[in-house]
Write a protein that holds these residues in place. Sequence first.
Motif, mmCIF file in Angstrom:
data_model
loop_
_atom_site.group_PDB
_atom_site.id
_atom_site.type_symbol
_atom_site.label_atom_id
_atom_site.label_comp_id
_atom_site.label_asym_id
_atom_site.label_seq_id
_atom_site.Cartn_x
_atom_site.Cartn_y
_atom_site.Cartn_z
ATOM 1 N N PHE A 26 -26.082 -13.575 9.773
ATOM 2 C CA PHE A 26 -26.894 -13.699 8.006
ATOM 3 C C PHE A 26 -27.145 -11.825 7.425
ATOM 4 C CE2 PHE A 26 -28.354 -18.083 8.001
ATOM 5 C CZ PHE A 26 -26.924 -18.774 8.248
ATOM 6 N N VAL A 27 -28.075 -11.914 8.440
ATOM 7 C CA VAL A 27 -28.183 -9.723 8.278
ATOM 8 C C VAL A 27 -26.881 -9.353 7.888
ATOM 9 C CG1 VAL A 27 -29.529 -7.996 8.405
ATOM 10 C CG2 VAL A 27 -30.232 -10.687 9.001
ATOM 11 N N GLU A 28 -26.218 -9.286 9.088
ATOM 12 C CA GLU A 28 -24.458 -8.515 8.703
ATOM 13 C C GLU A 28 -23.848 -8.346 7.438
ATOM 14 O OE1 GLU A 28 -24.448 -8.494 13.883
ATOM 15 O OE2 GLU A 28 -23.426 -9.656 12.619
ATOM 16 N N ILE A 29 -23.694 -10.323 7.107
ATOM 17 C CA ILE A 29 -23.024 -10.516 6.130
ATOM 18 C C ILE A 29 -23.680 -10.332 4.553
ATOM 19 C CG2 ILE A 29 -21.819 -12.316 4.845
ATOM 20 C CD1 ILE A 29 -20.784 -12.268 7.204
ATOM 21 N N TYR A 30 -25.572 -10.150 5.012
ATOM 22 C CA TYR A 30 -25.709 -9.337 3.829
ATOM 23 C C TYR A 30 -25.479 -8.426 3.383
ATOM 24 C CZ TYR A 30 -29.248 -8.338 1.041
ATOM 25 O OH TYR A 30 -30.231 -7.506 -0.235
ATOM 26 N N TRP A 31 -26.016 -7.096 4.666
ATOM 27 C CA TRP A 31 -25.153 -5.862 4.550
ATOM 28 C C TRP A 31 -24.165 -5.040 4.788
ATOM 29 C CZ3 TRP A 31 -29.388 -2.805 3.086
ATOM 30 C CH2 TRP A 31 -30.672 -3.403 2.894
ATOM 31 N N LYS A 32 -23.202 -5.322 4.866
ATOM 32 C CA LYS A 32 -21.907 -5.839 4.898
ATOM 33 C C LYS A 32 -21.166 -5.665 3.673
ATOM 34 C CE LYS A 32 -19.625 -6.559 9.354
ATOM 35 N NZ LYS A 32 -18.761 -5.573 9.075
ATOM 36 N N ARG A 33 -22.179 -6.773 2.286
ATOM 37 C CA ARG A 33 -21.521 -7.303 1.062
ATOM 38 C C ARG A 33 -22.351 -5.962 0.524
ATOM 39 N NH1 ARG A 33 -19.478 -6.625 -2.760
ATOM 40 N NH2 ARG A 33 -19.503 -7.988 -4.534
ATOM 41 N N ARG A 34 -22.964 -5.750 0.574
ATOM 42 C CA ARG A 34 -24.220 -4.356 0.233
ATOM 43 C C ARG A 34 -23.440 -3.044 0.396
ATOM 44 N NH1 ARG A 34 -30.227 -4.629 -0.905
ATOM 45 N NH2 ARG A 34 -30.526 -2.978 -2.669
ATOM 46 N N PHE A 35 -22.933 -3.120 1.001
ATOM 47 C CA PHE A 35 -22.399 -1.958 1.213
ATOM 48 C C PHE A 35 -20.626 -2.014 1.131
ATOM 49 C CE2 PHE A 35 -26.032 -0.574 3.880
ATOM 50 C CZ PHE A 35 -26.249 0.408 2.980
ATOM 51 N N GLY A 36 -20.809 -3.612 0.165
ATOM 52 C CA GLY A 36 -18.116 -2.880 -0.597
ATOM 53 C C GLY A 36 -18.073 -4.054 0.391
ATOM 54 N N ALA A 37 -17.801 -4.621 1.223
ATOM 55 C CA ALA A 37 -17.621 -5.469 2.341
ATOM 56 C C ALA A 37 -16.844 -6.674 1.459
ATOM 57 C CB ALA A 37 -17.824 -6.006 3.131
ATOM 58 N N THR A 38 -15.124 -6.206 1.506
ATOM 59 C CA THR A 38 -14.688 -7.990 0.862
ATOM 60 C C THR A 38 -15.116 -9.329 1.001
ATOM 61 O OG1 THR A 38 -12.652 -7.397 2.067
ATOM 62 C CG2 THR A 38 -12.651 -5.794 0.367
ATOM 63 N N ALA A 39 -14.647 -9.472 0.162
ATOM 64 C CA ALA A 39 -14.673 -11.070 0.287
ATOM 65 C C ALA A 39 -13.621 -12.113 1.597
ATOM 66 C CB ALA A 39 -13.965 -11.587 -0.511
ATOM 67 N N GLU A 40 -13.268 -10.539 2.540
ATOM 68 C CA GLU A 40 -11.946 -11.256 3.241
ATOM 69 C C GLU A 40 -12.672 -10.493 4.435
ATOM 70 O OE1 GLU A 40 -10.666 -9.652 0.306
ATOM 71 O OE2 GLU A 40 -9.667 -11.753 -0.095
ATOM 72 N N GLU A 41 -13.471 -9.571 4.587
ATOM 73 C CA GLU A 41 -13.805 -8.854 5.097
ATOM 74 C C GLU A 41 -15.162 -9.484 6.071
ATOM 75 O OE1 GLU A 41 -12.467 -4.035 4.713
ATOM 76 O OE2 GLU A 41 -13.810 -4.995 4.173
ATOM 77 N N LEU A 42 -15.394 -10.133 4.336
ATOM 78 C CA LEU A 42 -16.744 -11.303 5.385
ATOM 79 C C LEU A 42 -16.439 -11.975 6.056
ATOM 80 C CD1 LEU A 42 -18.666 -11.169 1.924
ATOM 81 C CD2 LEU A 42 -18.694 -9.922 4.022
ATOM 82 N N TYR A 43 -15.170 -12.833 5.608
ATOM 83 C CA TYR A 43 -15.031 -13.807 5.827
ATOM 84 C C TYR A 43 -14.164 -13.746 7.526
ATOM 85 C CZ TYR A 43 -11.554 -17.504 7.273
ATOM 86 O OH TYR A 43 -11.094 -18.565 8.027
ATOM 87 N N ALA A 44 -14.015 -12.686 7.627
ATOM 88 C CA ALA A 44 -13.480 -11.894 9.029
ATOM 89 C C ALA A 44 -14.779 -11.984 9.903
ATOM 90 C CB ALA A 44 -12.297 -11.195 9.091
ATOM 91 N N HIS A 45 -15.006 -11.627 9.474
ATOM 92 C CA HIS A 45 -16.369 -10.287 10.766
ATOM 93 C C HIS A 45 -17.537 -12.274 10.858
ATOM 94 C CE1 HIS A 45 -19.630 -8.429 12.081
ATOM 95 N NE2 HIS A 45 -20.962 -9.587 11.317
ATOM 96 N N TYR A 46 -17.622 -13.333 9.957
ATOM 97 C CA TYR A 46 -18.099 -14.402 9.968
ATOM 98 C C TYR A 46 -17.275 -15.320 11.247
ATOM 99 C CZ TYR A 46 -20.038 -18.577 8.764
ATOM 100 O OH TYR A 46 -21.204 -20.058 8.738
ATOM 101 N N TYR A 47 -16.337 -15.557 11.598
ATOM 102 C CA TYR A 47 -15.464 -15.960 11.660
ATOM 103 C C TYR A 47 -15.625 -15.746 13.431
ATOM 104 C CZ TYR A 47 -15.144 -20.120 8.653
ATOM 105 O OH TYR A 47 -15.683 -20.882 7.372
ATOM 106 N N ASN A 48 -15.163 -14.538 13.213
ATOM 107 C CA ASN A 48 -14.973 -13.926 14.541
ATOM 108 C C ASN A 48 -16.259 -14.322 15.453
ATOM 109 O OD1 ASN A 48 -12.512 -13.011 14.522
ATOM 110 N ND2 ASN A 48 -13.069 -10.272 13.602
ATOM 111 N N ARG A 49 -17.555 -13.669 14.322
ATOM 112 C CA ARG A 49 -18.723 -14.039 15.329
ATOM 113 C C ARG A 49 -19.199 -15.610 15.568
ATOM 114 N NH1 ARG A 49 -22.703 -12.813 16.405
ATOM 115 N NH2 ARG A 49 -24.452 -11.741 15.386
#
Length: 228
Positions: A202-225
Amino acid sequence: MISIIIPVYNEEKQLPILLSHLESCSSGYISEIIIVDGGSTDESTKIEGDFENTIIISSEKGRAVQMNSGARIARSPVLYFLHADSFPPENFDRLILEEVEKGNKAGCFQMRFDKDHWWLNLMGWLTKVNHISCRGGDQSLFVSKELFEQIDGFDESYKVYEDNEIVKRLYEQKQFTIIKNWLTTSARLYEKMGVWNTQLLFVEIYWKRRFGATAEELYAHYYNRLNS
């Protein structure tokens, strides 16, 4: 009156428990419960006849898409978005309407987990604080249909983080309140992944979004983890 919208995917065990809870805890202000199925492969869609004023519709998988689909057909002036593993407090519908009558057009309940762990207890305690960093989808979300439509609902590009994204826009509208009653949510993801691995995700998702990650990048990171 309130329309409850519940996005589901393979929740055949959880749904009957939640629906029974809603019936027993309601003050009588629920006009309908809209279950939005995202293509379940179990018996999630077979419970419609067992509970009054409950309908099931289908949509593409993805909570944002599913919740928008439910909102489009909702008949009530107040929408209440609820996860299948979150249980609102006694008289939750009356408590929501009391806030709306005060002019609070959106908000959530305080949240606690169904697992006794010091870190989860701390995370639950922090949901008392009316700050965007203390919000999450498991706390549920009520919003007037008028305001929901005004901000164009959930952003369907998000397959994860969709709750945080809409809450951010509601805070920008200065329309968010915390009801000082406890909703109880399942810690099943924490039990599956472990408390610290889940919190790190959850911390990774939060900071990735904070630093400009796209919705698709958040989805990929979440499901890979999630599947690693």
